[in-house]
Design an enzyme around this catalytic site. Sequence first.
Site, PDB file in Angstrom:
ATOM      1  CE  LYS A   1     104.516  35.931  38.759  1.00  0.00           C
ATOM      2  NZ  LYS A   1     103.614  36.057  39.892  1.00  0.00           N
TER       3      LYS A   1
ATOM      4  CG  ASP B   1     100.640  33.948  40.986  1.00  0.00           C
ATOM      5  OD1 ASP B   1     101.234  33.317  41.884  1.00  0.00           O
ATOM      6  OD2 ASP B   1     101.239  34.637  40.132  1.00  0.00           O
TER       7      ASP B   1
ATOM      8  CE1 TYR C   1     108.634  36.525  51.754  1.00  0.00           C
ATOM      9  CE2 TYR C   1     107.533  36.449  49.628  1.00  0.00           C
ATOM     10  CZ  TYR C   1     108.687  36.486  50.372  1.00  0.00           C
ATOM     11  OH  TYR C   1     109.910  36.495  49.748  1.00  0.00           O
TER      12      TYR C   1
ATOM     13  CD  GLU D   1      89.699  28.913  28.287  1.00  0.00           C
ATOM     14  OE1 GLU D   1      90.204  28.027  27.596  1.00  0.00           O
ATOM     15  OE2 GLU D   1      89.038  29.855  27.821  1.00  0.00           O
TER      16      GLU D   1
HETATM   17  P1  NAP Z   1     103.997  45.149  39.599  1.00  0.00           P
HETATM   18  O1  NAP Z   1     103.432  44.527  38.379  1.00  0.00           O
HETATM   19  O2  NAP Z   1     105.310  45.830  39.559  1.00  0.00           O
HETATM   20  O3  NAP Z   1     102.894  46.224  40.130  1.00  0.00           O
HETATM   21  C1  NAP Z   1     103.194  47.037  41.246  1.00  0.00           C
HETATM   22  C2  NAP Z   1     101.957  47.830  41.660  1.00  0.00           C
HETATM   23  O4  NAP Z   1     102.291  48.582  42.850  1.00  0.00           O
HETATM   24  C3  NAP Z   1     101.485  48.865  40.625  1.00  0.00           C
HETATM   25  O5  NAP Z   1     100.087  48.930  40.659  1.00  0.00           O
HETATM   26  C4  NAP Z   1     102.108  50.175  41.156  1.00  0.00           C
HETATM   27  O6  NAP Z   1     101.362  51.330  40.811  1.00  0.00           O
HETATM   28  C5  NAP Z   1     101.993  49.966  42.654  1.00  0.00           C
HETATM   29  N1  NAP Z   1     102.950  50.776  43.409  1.00  0.00           N
HETATM   30  C6  NAP Z   1     104.281  50.517  43.604  1.00  0.00           C
HETATM   31  N2  NAP Z   1     104.844  51.493  44.360  1.00  0.00           N
HETATM   32  C7  NAP Z   1     103.852  52.390  44.627  1.00  0.00           C
HETATM   33  C8  NAP Z   1     103.805  53.601  45.371  1.00  0.00           C
HETATM   34  N3  NAP Z   1     104.876  54.097  46.000  1.00  0.00           N
HETATM   35  N4  NAP Z   1     102.631  54.262  45.450  1.00  0.00           N
HETATM   36  C9  NAP Z   1     101.525  53.782  44.851  1.00  0.00           C
HETATM   37  N5  NAP Z   1     101.499  52.627  44.134  1.00  0.00           N
HETATM   38  C10 NAP Z   1     102.656  51.939  44.033  1.00  0.00           C
HETATM   39  O7  NAP Z   1     104.112  44.076  40.774  1.00  0.00           O
HETATM   40  P2  NAP Z   1     103.246  42.731  40.985  1.00  0.00           P
HETATM   41  O8  NAP Z   1     103.905  41.591  40.326  1.00  0.00           O
HETATM   42  O9  NAP Z   1     101.834  43.035  40.659  1.00  0.00           O
HETATM   43  O10 NAP Z   1     103.431  42.510  42.552  1.00  0.00           O
HETATM   44  C11 NAP Z   1     102.717  43.295  43.485  1.00  0.00           C
HETATM   45  C12 NAP Z   1     102.870  42.725  44.875  1.00  0.00           C
HETATM   46  O11 NAP Z   1     102.299  41.409  44.929  1.00  0.00           O
HETATM   47  C13 NAP Z   1     104.341  42.568  45.314  1.00  0.00           C
HETATM   48  O12 NAP Z   1     104.472  43.083  46.608  1.00  0.00           O
HETATM   49  C14 NAP Z   1     104.574  41.076  45.257  1.00  0.00           C
HETATM   50  O13 NAP Z   1     105.523  40.671  46.206  1.00  0.00           O
HETATM   51  C15 NAP Z   1     103.195  40.530  45.595  1.00  0.00           C
HETATM   52  N6  NAP Z   1     102.938  39.142  45.124  1.00  0.00           N
HETATM   53  C16 NAP Z   1     102.738  38.171  46.057  1.00  0.00           C
HETATM   54  C17 NAP Z   1     102.473  36.865  45.660  1.00  0.00           C
HETATM   55  C18 NAP Z   1     102.255  35.803  46.686  1.00  0.00           C
HETATM   56  O14 NAP Z   1     102.184  34.624  46.316  1.00  0.00           O
HETATM   57  N7  NAP Z   1     102.130  36.120  47.957  1.00  0.00           N
HETATM   58  C19 NAP Z   1     102.416  36.550  44.290  1.00  0.00           C
HETATM   59  C20 NAP Z   1     102.620  37.564  43.367  1.00  0.00           C
HETATM   60  C21 NAP Z   1     102.898  38.869  43.798  1.00  0.00           C
HETATM   61  P3  NAP Z   1     101.604  52.068  39.384  1.00  0.00           P
HETATM   62  O15 NAP Z   1     100.850  51.241  38.386  1.00  0.00           O
HETATM   63  O16 NAP Z   1     101.030  53.415  39.573  1.00  0.00           O
HETATM   64  O17 NAP Z   1     103.082  52.082  39.146  1.00  0.00           O
END
Ligand code: NAP
Length: 280
Positions: free
Chosen positions: A66, A102, A225, A78
């Site tokens: 992204k 998003d 989801y 923006e």
């Molecule tokens: P990302 O950039 O990899 O960030 C992951 C986050 O999860 C970080 O804050 C990480 O903490 C934390 N984390 C992961 N494992 C952990 C653990 N065991 N204990 C504590 N914290 C943990 O991922 P992202 O793109 O933000 O996505 C996050 C979630 O949003 C995913 O589940 C994704 O499927 C969902 N999502 C959904 C949609 C939708 O349309 N429904 C859209 C986008 C994303 P640290 O910083 O400490 O590593």
Amino acid sequence: MSAPLYLAVLGKPAFHSLSPAMHNAVMRKLGIKGVYLSFEVDNFEKAVVGAKELGFRGLNVTLPYKENAYRIADEMSEDVKNVKAANTIYFEENKIKAFNTDIYGFSKAVEKSGFSLQGSSIAVIGAGGASRAIVYSALRTKAKKITIFNRTYEKAEKIKEEMSIFSNQTEIKAETLEKINFEDFDIVVNATNIGWKRENIFDIIGTYPKPRKKMKNTLFFDTIYIPTEFLRVSRSLGYSVQDGRWMLVLQGAMSFKIWTSIYPEERIMFRALTRGMKQL
Ligand code: NAP
């Protein structure tokens, strides 16, 4: 003869994505000749240039690209400029145009639960890409207070620093995970990866919400989801819950509108997503 509508999602991984199911269902319904595919790519920039050359109308972009989508854009909305991440690319007038749907997906999904970001106190658990879009979305809709809770404090602090310039009406804070007190919030969002493998986020944080009983209602919103322990436990304690399906559908619907000028029927996408999930 008019060219088919070619669309795709790029990511790594990407083959699990349910975006093809949602978008192909909409194209079928609208009688649009075309296809939406998924590609797992190692060189994102080359893949984007290749898709443009092949005549793709647009792309969705998922993890981990992204930010690359923001960097490669000739023009951007923006929102993309502010969050420095894009999930939608539109090839127009030989240019790469970037959007972030998003942000829209999250705020509209919250509204579908009967809650409003405006004036609310919001806890966002996680400080990755999804968290950044969610915090920005809440800022733009004039939330009262946003607290970002993350395992790695510095990442929460960074989002706080970068986002606070976009609003002087919202109080924004960063904390470590164990500092969360669920009663302080109207909306609690899981924006981490915790839950895909049935892990219980409350065990990981080390604290549970108190049963609702006479307390105010709170929305527990999961970006994931599939059914998660976060939502199962919150529901059993008496709170409102919403999983990430609507957020996914709504961001997809807005991407489709950017590519075609048609805002599709959301329920067609929602049904296709739910059907697709059964096949996972
Ligand atoms: P990302 O950039 O990899 O960030 C992951 C986050 O999860 C970080 O804050 C990480 O903490 C934390 N984390 C992961 N494992 C952990 C653990 N065991 N204990 C504590 N914290 C943990 O991922 P992202 O793109 O933000 O996505 C996050 C979630 O949003 C995913 O589940 C994704 O499927 C969902 N999502 C959904 C949609 C939708 O349309 N429904 C859209 C986008 C994303 P640290 O910083 O400490 O590593």
